[in-house]
Design an enzyme around this catalytic site. Structure first.
Site, short mmCIF file in Angstrom:
data_model
loop_
_atom_site.label_atom_id
_atom_site.label_comp_id
_atom_site.label_asym_id
_atom_site.label_seq_id
_atom_site.Cartn_x
_atom_site.Cartn_y
_atom_site.Cartn_z
N GLU A 38 0.86 -1.19 0.00
CA GLU A 38 0.00 0.00 0.00
C GLU A 38 0.90 1.24 0.00
O GLU A 38 1.94 1.25 0.67
CB GLU A 38 -0.83 -0.07 1.30
CG GLU A 38 -1.75 1.10 1.59
CD GLU A 38 -2.45 0.92 2.96
OE1 GLU A 38 -2.02 0.05 3.77
OE2 GLU A 38 -3.43 1.64 3.20
N LYS A 109 -9.45 2.10 -1.63
CA LYS A 109 -9.67 1.42 -0.34
C LYS A 109 -11.01 1.83 0.27
O LYS A 109 -11.26 3.04 0.45
CB LYS A 109 -8.52 1.79 0.60
CG LYS A 109 -8.51 1.09 1.95
CD LYS A 109 -7.24 1.50 2.70
CE LYS A 109 -7.04 0.76 3.99
NZ LYS A 109 -5.77 1.13 4.66
N CYS A 142 -5.07 -3.35 2.54
CA CYS A 142 -4.75 -3.43 3.97
C CYS A 142 -5.97 -3.66 4.86
O CYS A 142 -6.52 -4.73 4.87
CB CYS A 142 -3.94 -2.21 4.41
SG CYS A 142 -2.94 -2.59 5.88
N VAL A 169 0.47 -2.26 10.62
CA VAL A 169 1.17 -1.81 11.83
C VAL A 169 0.76 -2.67 13.03
O VAL A 169 1.46 -2.72 14.03
CB VAL A 169 0.90 -0.32 12.13
CG1 VAL A 169 1.56 0.57 11.10
CG2 VAL A 169 -0.59 0.00 12.21
C1 ACM Z 1 -3.78 -0.15 7.27
O1 ACM Z 1 -4.90 -0.27 6.79
N1 ACM Z 1 -2.80 0.46 6.62
C2 ACM Z 1 -3.49 -0.68 8.60
#
Ligand code: ACM
Length: 289
Positions: A38, A109, A142, A169
């Site tokens: 990402e 996203k 992510c 993370v």
């Molecule tokens: C994330 O969605 N970058 C944790």
């Protein structure tokens, strides 16, 4: 087919350097499909809106897409890569799909994580499945992983491989993705980054452990927690077409008429009342009679 990921540590704000690094890592690749992290070209830990605006690119005409298209053509592979998009004054955390023939499409996203909501607009494009000849692939980014509806929807739409650019993370995803893959009998390539973004005295660390999971929920490749790497392995995407466990066909045995809460909004869910266990004693009463 050969699928893989690139795990790398972008330098925040250094788009040309990050893109050049990835293009070098891709040299001579035998992959048919490569997934990048990402926001691989910009880094992740934005501190104000101005730097988001400065680093965002148009898709497909921006620098990163154009450079990735050269690699896709040269190495005859498909690439799924997370980049920061600007469109009509809005900023999106996006992932492009690029092939030998150039830009194909991109995803934005839909489930933004934490402070991302300050900077990015939530995705507004539908989940899609792409036929790249050797496989049918879907894209999520992510934090989308924590909503099982996403992997499930992509698998139901026919995805054999889910491409998952990430900047993880928290420690959960590498452990939980095998369950997502097992339930929906699908491959997933999670391409994470490593290293840290150190910004204005604050540090955000990323957990690496990019991985490829098969439809049995097995981790068939995993990268380290802090090293850059490109890993490519051979899979048969058709393994994802077998939706059976024991004598059950997990697709044929679905009972969608019972799943309506999954598509209700918060108001409709709040209106659902649990059965009052004190007054609804019918079963017991009949049992006594
Ligand atoms: C994330 O969605 N970058 C944790």
């Amino acid at each position: 087919m050969n699928i893989g990921y690139i795990q790398m540590a972008p330098r925040f704000g250094h788009v040309e350097e990050n893109v050049a690094k990835v293009r070098l890592m891709m040299d001579d690749t035998t992959a048919d499909l490569l997934v990048l992290p990402e926001l691989f070209n910009t880094g992740y830990f934005f501190k104000d809106f101005k730097e988001v605006a400065e680093l965002a690119e148009k898709i497909p005409d921006g620098f990163t897409c154009r450079e990735l298209a050269k690699s896709a053509k040269e190495w005859r592979c498909y690439i799924v890569a997370g980049i920061l998009e600007e469109a009509d004054g809005m900023y999106y955390n996006s992932a492009v799909l690029i092939g030998e023939e150039g830009y194909i499409d991109h995803y934005r996203k839909i489930h933004l994580f934490d402070d991302e909501k300050t900077y990015f607009a939530p995705g507004d494009k539908p989940l899609k499945v792409y036929d790249i000849k050797k496989a049918k692939i879907g894209i999520m980014i992510c934090f989308d992983w924590i909503f099982p509806e996403v992997t499930r929807s992509l698998a139901l739409m026919g995805a054999q491989v889910i491409c998952h650019p990430s900047n993880l993370v928290l420690p959960y995803c590498p452990k939980i993705m095998p369950s997502r893959c097992f339930d929906s009998k699908v491959f997933a390539v999670t391409a994470n980054r490593v290293g840290k973004d150190v910004r204005q005295g604050e540090t955000l660390s990323f957990i690496g452990q990019s991985q490829i999971v098969d439809p049995e929920g097995r981790i068939i490749k995993r990268a380290g927690a802090d090293n850059e790497s490109i890993d490519v392995i051979f899979i048969n995407p058709k393994d994802a077409d077998k939706k059976t466990v024991s004598k059950n066909d997990l697709w044929a045995d679905r009972r969608p008429e019972f799943y309506s809460p999954l598509t209700m909004d918060a108001e409709a869910l709040a209106a659902l009342k649990p059965v009052d266990a004190q007054t609804n004693l019918s079963v017991d009463k009949y049992d006594i009679i």
